[in-house]
Design a protein around this motif. Structure first.
Motif, PDB file in Angstrom:
ATOM      1  N   LEU A 225       0.857  -1.182   0.000  1.00 57.24           N
ATOM      2  CA  LEU A 225       0.000   0.000   0.000  1.00 57.24           C
ATOM      3  C   LEU A 225       0.894   1.232   0.000  1.00 57.24           C
ATOM      4  CD1 LEU A 225      -2.735   1.471   0.276  1.00 57.24           C
ATOM      5  CD2 LEU A 225      -2.410   1.363   2.767  1.00 57.24           C
ATOM      6  N   ILE A 226       0.824   2.027  -1.067  1.00 61.10           N
ATOM      7  CA  ILE A 226       1.525   3.308  -1.104  1.00 61.10           C
ATOM      8  C   ILE A 226       0.542   4.397  -0.696  1.00 61.10           C
ATOM      9  CG2 ILE A 226       2.796   4.984  -2.484  1.00 61.10           C
ATOM     10  CD1 ILE A 226       3.642   2.758  -4.346  1.00 61.10           C
ATOM     11  N   ILE A 227       0.870   5.111   0.369  1.00 59.29           N
ATOM     12  CA  ILE A 227       0.089   6.264   0.816  1.00 59.29           C
ATOM     13  C   ILE A 227       0.859   7.498   0.353  1.00 59.29           C
ATOM     14  CG2 ILE A 227      -0.882   7.488   2.791  1.00 59.29           C
ATOM     15  CD1 ILE A 227      -0.869   4.825   4.314  1.00 59.29           C
ATOM     16  N   SER A 228       0.256   8.310  -0.500  1.00 55.56           N
ATOM     17  CA  SER A 228       1.010   9.367  -1.166  1.00 55.56           C
ATOM     18  C   SER A 228       0.206  10.647  -1.279  1.00 55.56           C
ATOM     19  CB  SER A 228       1.433   8.908  -2.570  1.00 55.56           C
ATOM     20  OG  SER A 228       0.297   8.484  -3.311  1.00 55.56           O
ATOM     21  N   SER A 229       0.923  11.725  -1.559  1.00 55.57           N
ATOM     22  CA  SER A 229       0.279  13.015  -1.805  1.00 55.57           C
ATOM     23  C   SER A 229       1.004  13.705  -2.943  1.00 55.57           C
ATOM     24  CB  SER A 229       0.310  13.901  -0.547  1.00 55.57           C
ATOM     25  OG  SER A 229       1.649  14.316  -0.265  1.00 55.57           O
ATOM     26  N   GLY A 230       0.363  14.756  -3.498  1.00 51.96           N
ATOM     27  CA  GLY A 230       0.990  15.567  -4.525  1.00 51.96           C
ATOM     28  C   GLY A 230       1.438  14.762  -5.729  1.00 51.96           C
ATOM     29  N   LEU A 231       2.521  15.208  -6.345  1.00 53.54           N
ATOM     30  CA  LEU A 231       2.997  14.534  -7.550  1.00 53.54           C
ATOM     31  C   LEU A 231       3.453  13.107  -7.274  1.00 53.54           C
ATOM     32  CD1 LEU A 231       6.368  14.229  -7.925  1.00 53.54           C
ATOM     33  CD2 LEU A 231       6.186  16.703  -7.933  1.00 53.54           C
ATOM     34  N   MET A 232       3.687  12.760  -5.999  1.00 55.34           N
ATOM     35  CA  MET A 232       4.123  11.403  -5.692  1.00 55.34           C
ATOM     36  C   MET A 232       3.004  10.386  -5.872  1.00 55.34           C
ATOM     37  SD  MET A 232       7.269  11.652  -5.399  1.00 55.34           S
ATOM     38  CE  MET A 232       7.688  10.009  -4.851  1.00 55.34           C
ATOM     39  N   THR A 233       1.749  10.826  -5.886  1.00 52.01           N
ATOM     40  CA  THR A 233       0.672   9.904  -6.261  1.00 52.01           C
ATOM     41  C   THR A 233       0.802   9.533  -7.726  1.00 52.01           C
ATOM     42  OG1 THR A 233      -0.854  10.675  -4.549  1.00 52.01           O
ATOM     43  CG2 THR A 233      -1.829   9.671  -6.519  1.00 52.01           C
ATOM     44  N   MET A 234       1.155  10.494  -8.550  1.00 47.45           N
ATOM     45  CA  MET A 234       1.415  10.230  -9.962  1.00 47.45           C
ATOM     46  C   MET A 234       2.553   9.222 -10.113  1.00 47.45           C
ATOM     47  SD  MET A 234       2.625  13.072 -12.772  1.00 47.45           S
ATOM     48  CE  MET A 234       1.722  14.273 -11.803  1.00 47.45           C
ATOM     49  N   ARG A 235       3.633   9.440  -9.377  1.00 50.70           N
ATOM     50  CA  ARG A 235       4.776   8.533  -9.425  1.00 50.70           C
ATOM     51  C   ARG A 235       4.400   7.153  -8.865  1.00 50.70           C
ATOM     52  NH1 ARG A 235       6.241  11.623 -12.687  1.00 50.70           N
ATOM     53  NH2 ARG A 235       7.761  13.283 -12.421  1.00 50.70           N
ATOM     54  N   ALA A 236       3.582   7.127  -7.827  1.00 52.30           N
ATOM     55  CA  ALA A 236       3.162   5.854  -7.239  1.00 52.30           C
ATOM     56  C   ALA A 236       2.370   5.022  -8.237  1.00 52.30           C
ATOM     57  CB  ALA A 236       2.333   6.106  -5.981  1.00 52.30           C
ATOM     58  N   LEU A 237       1.493   5.663  -8.993  1.00 51.94           N
ATOM     59  CA  LEU A 237       0.714   4.951 -10.004  1.00 51.94           C
ATOM     60  C   LEU A 237       1.616   4.418 -11.113  1.00 51.94           C
ATOM     61  CD1 LEU A 237      -2.333   7.387 -10.179  1.00 51.94           C
ATOM     62  CD2 LEU A 237      -2.357   5.043  -9.295  1.00 51.94           C
ATOM     63  N   GLU A 238       2.627   5.202 -11.484  1.00 46.70           N
ATOM     64  CA  GLU A 238       3.582   4.740 -12.491  1.00 46.70           C
ATOM     65  C   GLU A 238       4.391   3.565 -11.959  1.00 46.70           C
ATOM     66  OE1 GLU A 238       5.762   8.308 -13.101  1.00 46.70           O
ATOM     67  OE2 GLU A 238       4.242   9.247 -14.370  1.00 46.70           O
ATOM     68  N   ALA A 239       4.833   3.676 -10.702  1.00 46.05           N
ATOM     69  CA  ALA A 239       5.611   2.598 -10.087  1.00 46.05           C
ATOM     70  C   ALA A 239       4.774   1.331  -9.950  1.00 46.05           C
ATOM     71  CB  ALA A 239       6.135   3.035  -8.721  1.00 46.05           C
ATOM     72  N   ALA A 240       3.486   1.489  -9.652  1.00 45.61           N
ATOM     73  CA  ALA A 240       2.596   0.324  -9.530  1.00 45.61           C
ATOM     74  C   ALA A 240       2.507  -0.438 -10.844  1.00 45.61           C
ATOM     75  CB  ALA A 240       1.208   0.779  -9.078  1.00 45.61           C
ATOM     76  N   LYS A 241       2.473   0.285 -11.953  1.00 47.56           N
ATOM     77  CA  LYS A 241       2.426  -0.372 -13.266  1.00 47.56           C
ATOM     78  C   LYS A 241       3.733  -1.103 -13.556  1.00 47.56           C
ATOM     79  CE  LYS A 241      -0.918   2.877 -15.232  1.00 47.56           C
ATOM     80  NZ  LYS A 241      -1.150   3.959 -16.240  1.00 47.56           N
ATOM     81  N   LEU A 242       4.852  -0.515 -13.167  1.00 49.46           N
ATOM     82  CA  LEU A 242       6.143  -1.171 -13.359  1.00 49.46           C
ATOM     83  C   LEU A 242       6.245  -2.433 -12.511  1.00 49.46           C
ATOM     84  CD1 LEU A 242       8.515   1.944 -13.331  1.00 49.46           C
ATOM     85  CD2 LEU A 242       7.856   0.585 -15.323  1.00 49.46           C
ATOM     86  N   LEU A 243       5.783  -2.359 -11.273  1.00 51.71           N
ATOM     87  CA  LEU A 243       5.864  -3.506 -10.374  1.00 51.71           C
ATOM     88  C   LEU A 243       4.896  -4.616 -10.764  1.00 51.71           C
ATOM     89  CD1 LEU A 243       6.293  -1.508  -7.066  1.00 51.71           C
ATOM     90  CD2 LEU A 243       7.939  -3.147  -7.993  1.00 51.71           C
ATOM     91  N   HIS A 244       3.812  -4.256 -11.430  1.00 51.35           N
ATOM     92  CA  HIS A 244       2.862  -5.266 -11.889  1.00 51.35           C
ATOM     93  C   HIS A 244       3.539  -6.247 -12.845  1.00 51.35           C
ATOM     94  CE1 HIS A 244      -0.984  -7.015 -13.030  1.00 51.35           C
ATOM     95  NE2 HIS A 244      -0.656  -6.850 -14.301  1.00 51.35           N
ATOM     96  N   LYS A 245       4.505  -5.768 -13.609  1.00 54.92           N
ATOM     97  CA  LYS A 245       5.240  -6.635 -14.531  1.00 54.92           C
ATOM     98  C   LYS A 245       6.045  -7.687 -13.780  1.00 54.92           C
ATOM     99  CE  LYS A 245       5.677  -2.834 -17.858  1.00 54.92           C
ATOM    100  NZ  LYS A 245       6.615  -1.916 -18.557  1.00 54.92           N
ATOM    101  N   ASP A 246       6.381  -7.398 -12.504  1.00 52.30           N
ATOM    102  CA  ASP A 246       7.110  -8.347 -11.664  1.00 52.30           C
ATOM    103  C   ASP A 246       6.182  -9.072 -10.687  1.00 52.30           C
ATOM    104  OD1 ASP A 246       9.636  -7.751 -12.768  1.00 52.30           O
ATOM    105  OD2 ASP A 246       9.819  -5.969 -11.510  1.00 52.30           O
ATOM    106  N   SER A 247       4.873  -9.028 -11.010  1.00 57.20           N
ATOM    107  CA  SER A 247       3.851  -9.722 -10.203  1.00 57.20           C
ATOM    108  C   SER A 247       3.764  -9.178  -8.777  1.00 57.20           C
ATOM    109  CB  SER A 247       4.133 -11.234 -10.170  1.00 57.20           C
ATOM    110  OG  SER A 247       4.102 -11.774 -11.476  1.00 57.20           O
TER     111      SER A 247
END
Length: 344
Positions: A225-247
């Motif tokens: 669970l990433i709890i984020s604010s500001g532009l880091m929510t944008m980065r968190a969503l991008e990171a989530a997509k990258l990590l999905h590739k690694d299951s």
């Protein structure tokens, strides 16, 4: 000192920048990735639109209308625009006076100038009296490469400690557009961080709606669970997509209101078993969202399998190109994904 530097050529780090030379301004640069959808000046357009139906809205700035997107409001409503010059203390004092006369002033400057230079004026003239002033500040955290004089890496720690003050850190263009009328409707002083210029549009695809004081689950996930604010929510969503590739299944809880914190939602989501909790913020590791969340979890006796922070260091940061700096200080999506994977 308030004007942008000349463009410079710097080599970005990371896979995305491999083999490319990046032309950027160290002072003001877009945080949008290559090919990412953006909307121009969402704050300026939202405020100008709101002022068409609300005659009590006024815009004020300290020689930074262009660099806080307030020039759009000024062009459409020149009779309600006030240029105070390079005098942030005067800006806040005058905004307090406007509020006492029944107006709703939106006062804009850079976040470093409001939080450091004008702190006492905000505290004594605005916050102590709970006046209806909306302080909207550009260049929050590491959104400029101009170095410590303009990087507001400590503004959340400063502002969330001030009584009576609501603190907002929006993620993208949609968040800003919806936050403007919401904070105008709110009775009392507000400090809002501002992304200006060409602002990424990220939350449109998630059926998101800004609500003052409410955290929103953007996507769910079983592992992290990433709890984020500001532009880091944008980065968190991008990171989530990258990590999905690694299951790795990552949930993202966006917290646009830092104060008052949505304690109920944060506690409920962090209490779900089996998930590491990571707090991500574009702010110093000291005194921001991470410590606020950690304190709430401790008081509620909620103990996730692991708790980590992604934040800027307790240091004066370097100057340079933003992509390079975001990699260096570990707040880019690629580096976030690497770090989260290593923690599992």
């Amino acid at each position: 000192m308030n004007q942008p530097l000349k463009k410079e050529q710097l080599q970005p780090q990371g896979k995305a920048g491999a083999g490319k030379r990046l032309t950027t301004s160290a002072m003001i640069a877009s945080i949008a990735g290559e090919g990412q959808a953006t909307r121009p000046a969402p704050f300026g357009h939202a405020l100008a639109e709101l002022a068409r139906t609300r005659q009590d809205i006024v815009g004020m700035t300290a020689d930074l209308a262009k660099y806080t997107d307030l020039h759009i409001f000024a062009k459409e409503h020149p009779e309600r625009f006030y240029e105070m010059g390079m005098a942030e203390q005067l800006l806040m004092g005058a905004a307090a006076g406007m509020a006492r006369e029944g107006m709703v002033p939106f006062a804009t400057t850079y976040a470093v100038f409001a939080s450091r230079r004008a702190y006492d004026f905000i505290c004594m003239a605005i916050a102590e009296e709970s006046l209806n002033v909306k302080i909207v500040c550009a260049l929050p955290g590491l959104t400029t490469g101009y170095g410590p004089s303009h990087q507001a890496t400590d503004d959340l720690a400063i502002m969330r400690a001030m009584p009576n003050l609501t603190v907002v850190d929006p993620c993208d263009a949609l968040d800003i557009e919806q936050a403007v009328p919401a904070i105008a409707e709110h009775q009392g002083p507000v400090y809002m961080r501002l992304l200006r210029g060409a602002v990424p549009a990220v939350l449109d695809e998630y059926n998101y709606k800004f609500e003052l004081g409410r955290a929103k689950m953007i996507r769910d996930g079983r592992d992290v669970l990433i709890i984020s604010s500001g532009l880091m929510t944008m980065r968190a969503l991008e990171a989530a997509k990258l990590l999905h590739k690694d299951s790795v299944d990552v949930g993202v809880l966006h917290v646009p209101t830092i104060k008052p914190l949505d304690v109920e939602t944060i506690r409920r989501e962090a209490a779900k078993s089996g998930r590491m909790v990571v707090v991500a913020e574009n702010h110093s590791v000291v005194g921001g969202l991470g410590e606020a969340v950690a304190g709430e979890l401790m008081r509620a006796n909620i103990r996730p399998p692991a708790f980590r922070q992604i934040a800027l260091p307790d240091a004066f940061l370097d100057a340079g190109a933003l992509p390079t700096l975001h990699d260096r200080y570990r707040i880019s999506a690629a580096v976030m994904a690497q770090d989260i994977k290593s923690w599992l």
